[in-house]
Design an enzyme around this catalytic site. Structure first.
Site, short mmCIF file in Angstrom:
data_model
loop_
_atom_site.label_atom_id
_atom_site.label_comp_id
_atom_site.label_asym_id
_atom_site.label_seq_id
_atom_site.Cartn_x
_atom_site.Cartn_y
_atom_site.Cartn_z
N TYR A 1 48.26 25.62 53.78
CA TYR A 1 46.89 25.85 53.30
C TYR A 1 46.46 27.30 53.48
CZ TYR A 1 42.09 25.41 52.06
OH TYR A 1 40.90 25.59 51.41
N PHE B 1 36.74 41.71 26.42
CA PHE B 1 37.36 40.49 25.90
C PHE B 1 36.28 39.40 25.86
CE2 PHE B 1 39.68 36.48 26.76
CZ PHE B 1 40.37 36.41 25.56
N ASP B 2 36.50 38.31 25.08
CA ASP B 2 35.39 37.35 24.90
C ASP B 2 34.90 36.69 26.19
OD1 ASP B 2 37.52 35.53 25.07
OD2 ASP B 2 37.21 34.64 23.10
N ASP C 1 40.31 46.27 33.49
CA ASP C 1 40.70 44.91 33.12
C ASP C 1 42.15 45.06 32.67
OD1 ASP C 1 41.34 42.55 31.88
OD2 ASP C 1 39.53 42.42 30.66
N ALA D 1 45.00 43.18 32.21
CA ALA D 1 45.85 42.04 31.86
C ALA D 1 47.21 42.50 31.30
CB ALA D 1 45.14 41.15 30.84
N LYS E 1 49.44 37.12 31.51
CA LYS E 1 50.08 37.99 30.52
C LYS E 1 51.23 38.73 31.22
CE LYS E 1 45.81 37.27 28.71
NZ LYS E 1 44.84 36.39 29.39
N HIS F 1 34.13 29.85 18.04
CA HIS F 1 35.44 29.72 17.41
C HIS F 1 36.30 28.61 18.02
CE1 HIS F 1 35.46 32.64 20.60
NE2 HIS F 1 36.77 32.63 20.70
N1 F0G Z 1 40.82 40.09 29.82
C1 F0G Z 1 41.60 40.23 28.73
C2 F0G Z 1 41.81 41.58 28.15
C3 F0G Z 1 42.20 39.10 28.14
O1 F0G Z 1 42.97 39.26 27.06
C4 F0G Z 1 41.98 37.83 28.72
C5 F0G Z 1 42.60 36.63 28.14
C6 F0G Z 1 41.17 37.74 29.86
C7 F0G Z 1 40.62 38.89 30.38
C8 F0G Z 1 40.88 36.42 30.53
O2 F0G Z 1 41.96 35.99 31.23
O3 F0G Z 1 42.59 33.85 30.12
O4 F0G Z 1 43.44 34.45 32.42
O5 F0G Z 1 41.07 33.82 32.06
N2 F0G Z 1 43.12 36.61 27.00
C9 F0G Z 1 43.80 35.50 26.34
C10 F0G Z 1 44.12 35.88 24.93
C11 F0G Z 1 43.14 34.16 26.49
O6 F0G Z 1 44.62 35.02 24.17
O7 F0G Z 1 43.95 37.05 24.55
P1 F0G Z 1 42.29 34.44 31.47
#
Ligand code: F0G
Length: 469
Positions: free
Chosen positions: A74, A126-127, A217, A219, A260, A452
């Protein structure tokens, strides 16, 4: 970027998974049942899945071997220390907090950094990042560089932030409201374009001068590092890992979706320098994700991640992945479909607006092209156009179109071969030969938030003289 065709992947395939091939009738029925929204399709109805590069990569034998050593204690598990040391070594940050995926890190970091009424500035949010900024009551503001607006321009760093606009904002009357500057590397919202080291450095300098926290950010930190190595003078002799470490060092911290460039199905992290901010984030992490030595992840996930972070900066892997995406872009362009230039690595963005001039933004050309790729070839992808980004009235009629009508083909890591990509290009060639047969769509129902994902649509009748697709 090199287009040398002899850039084989530095691995061979050891475990495989069958992919389904449905008949055209079965695909038509599946899409209708999904409300003409590919997010609602079942994975077993899809031949080539290019919806996302997130959590969809293949793991290596070394990662699976490491996973078998996962320590599921844990607190204070051996796997945590392996993961923490790997991330510290890569990023140089002293404080590391694991989270189950990127957006959990965003929620925790923004919850401690941003207050209602503040502004969070990015090259492009990102969204989910955008949504998590909004949830704090702050305002997300995108300041992409002007070159990004020209989809055909081959400028090397179209992911950059607009430094002039950032300086103006920070020095102007709203400057005191800026609570965070967040640089997305690579810029997923804007054509997978990379950010230059010069741009990261200059943005960081501006933030320091104004006392504003500057985070990445990150990723796709390894893919950004590779494109820096290929395109930015002065970096050709440095390893992708050295470049990535330098990028992290130019910021105060980072939030990372490890689904990613962590080369795993799940995972994320926050890493930073500031002790007080770390303390605040850690308290939130323990309350909402899990204890600070696992953060919602299993010991075997942490093991796969520690190994994945080593593999992802291998120059042979990055060279082959970049070349594979570039070859797919070339094949697609050769059959007459334009993509955002120059090709990035994790995704290609098709210019649906240009391919389907008979469809107005109100008929969602990006979505129409995405649906046609499924109907003709069982290929799933995501629209990045007016369906996702446009402004609608309460009758679901488009009132403000998106600036571009794009379709993103995201490329899972180590999953598809060039033969799969030839198939994708062949399906696109069929569409490009008779684009007028692609029908538009209209919205039947739509949720108020993150439209979407759950929107349902129906195809519009075929235009005069057009055989229905
Ligand atoms: N920041 C970026 C630039 C991303 O592309 C994503 C996720 C996230 C944050 C959020 O990360 O999914 O681990 O919570 N992008 C995916 C995509 C979902 O298809 O581009 P997460």
């Amino acid at each position: 970027m090199s287009l040398d065709p002899i850039t084989p992947p530095p691995y061979r395939i050891k475990v495989v998974e069958p992919i389904p091939f449905l008949s055209a009738d079965e695909r038509r029925q599946a899409l209708a049942e999904a409300g003409y929204n590919p997010f609602n399709l079942r994975a077993d109805q899809i031949t080539i899945d290019l919806l996302s590069d997130s959590g969809t990569g293949a793991t290596s034998a070394a990662q699976e071997a490491a996973a078998a050593l996962g320590d599921e204690s844990y607190a204070g598990a051996r796997s945590w220390f392996r993961f923490r040391d790997e991330v510290r070594d890569l990023t140089g940050y002293p404080h590391i907090l694991p989270v189950h995926q990127g957006r959990a890190g965003e929620r925790i970091l923004f919850g401690s950094l941003l207050k209602a009424g503040q502004i969070c500035v990015s090259n492009t949010h990102f969204d989910t990042t955008h949504a998590n900024v909004r949830l704090t009551g702050a305002e997300p503001r995108d300041l992409p560089c002007p070159e990004a607006a020209d989809l055909d321009s081959r400028a090397p760093f179209k992911g950059n932030i607009d430094l002039v606009a950032l300086d103006r904002l920070l020095s102007g009357p709203e400057g005191h409201r800026v609570g965070l500057v967040l640089m997305t590397i690579t810029n997923n919202g804007l054509g997978a374009q990379p950010v230059s080291m010069a741009n990261i450095e200059a943005a960081g300098r501006l933030c320091r001068r104004h006392g504003v926290p500057f985070f990445l950010d990150a990723a796709r930190f390894a893919e950004n590092a590779w494109l820096v190595r290929e395109r930015e003078p002065g970096y050709g002799h440095r390893s992708p890992r050295q470049i990535a470490t330098r990028a992290f060092q130019l910021a105060d911290g980072c939030v990372v979706s490890l689904k990613k460039d962590g080369l795993t199905a799940i995972g994320g992290l926050i890493a930073l320098r500031d002790d007080a901010l770390h303390g605040a984030c850690e308290a939130n992490l323990i309350a909402t994700e899990g204890f600070s030595t696992y953060g919602g992840l299993a010991g075997h996930d942490l093991e796969r991640l520690a190994q994945g972070l080593r593999e992802v900066v291998d120059p042979a892997y990055l060279r082959s992945r970049a070349a594979s995406t570039a070859r797919l872009a070339q094949m697609i362009n050769d059959v007459g479909v334009d993509t955002v230039q120059p090709a990035g690595i994790h995704a290609l963005y098709l210019n649906a607006g240009r391919l389907l001039p008979h469809l107005s933004p109100r008929e969602f050309p990006g979505h129409s092209l995405g649906c046609q790729l499924y109907l003709d070839g069982g290929i799933r992808c995501a629209e990045l156009g007016s369906l996702y980004l446009g402004g609608m009235d309460d009758q679901n009629q488009l009132v403000t179109p998106a600036p571009f009508e794009l379709v993103r083909l995201a490329i899972p890591r180590r999953v598809y071969t060039d033969a799969h990509f030839e198939y994708v290009a062949t399906v696109l060639a069929g569409i490009a030969k008779a684009p007028e047969r692609v029908r538009g769509y209209r919205i039947l129902s739509s949720p108020p938030l993150l439209r979407h994902f759950k929107v349902r649509l129906e195809p519009l009748p075929a235009g005069p003289g057009v055989t229905s697709a």
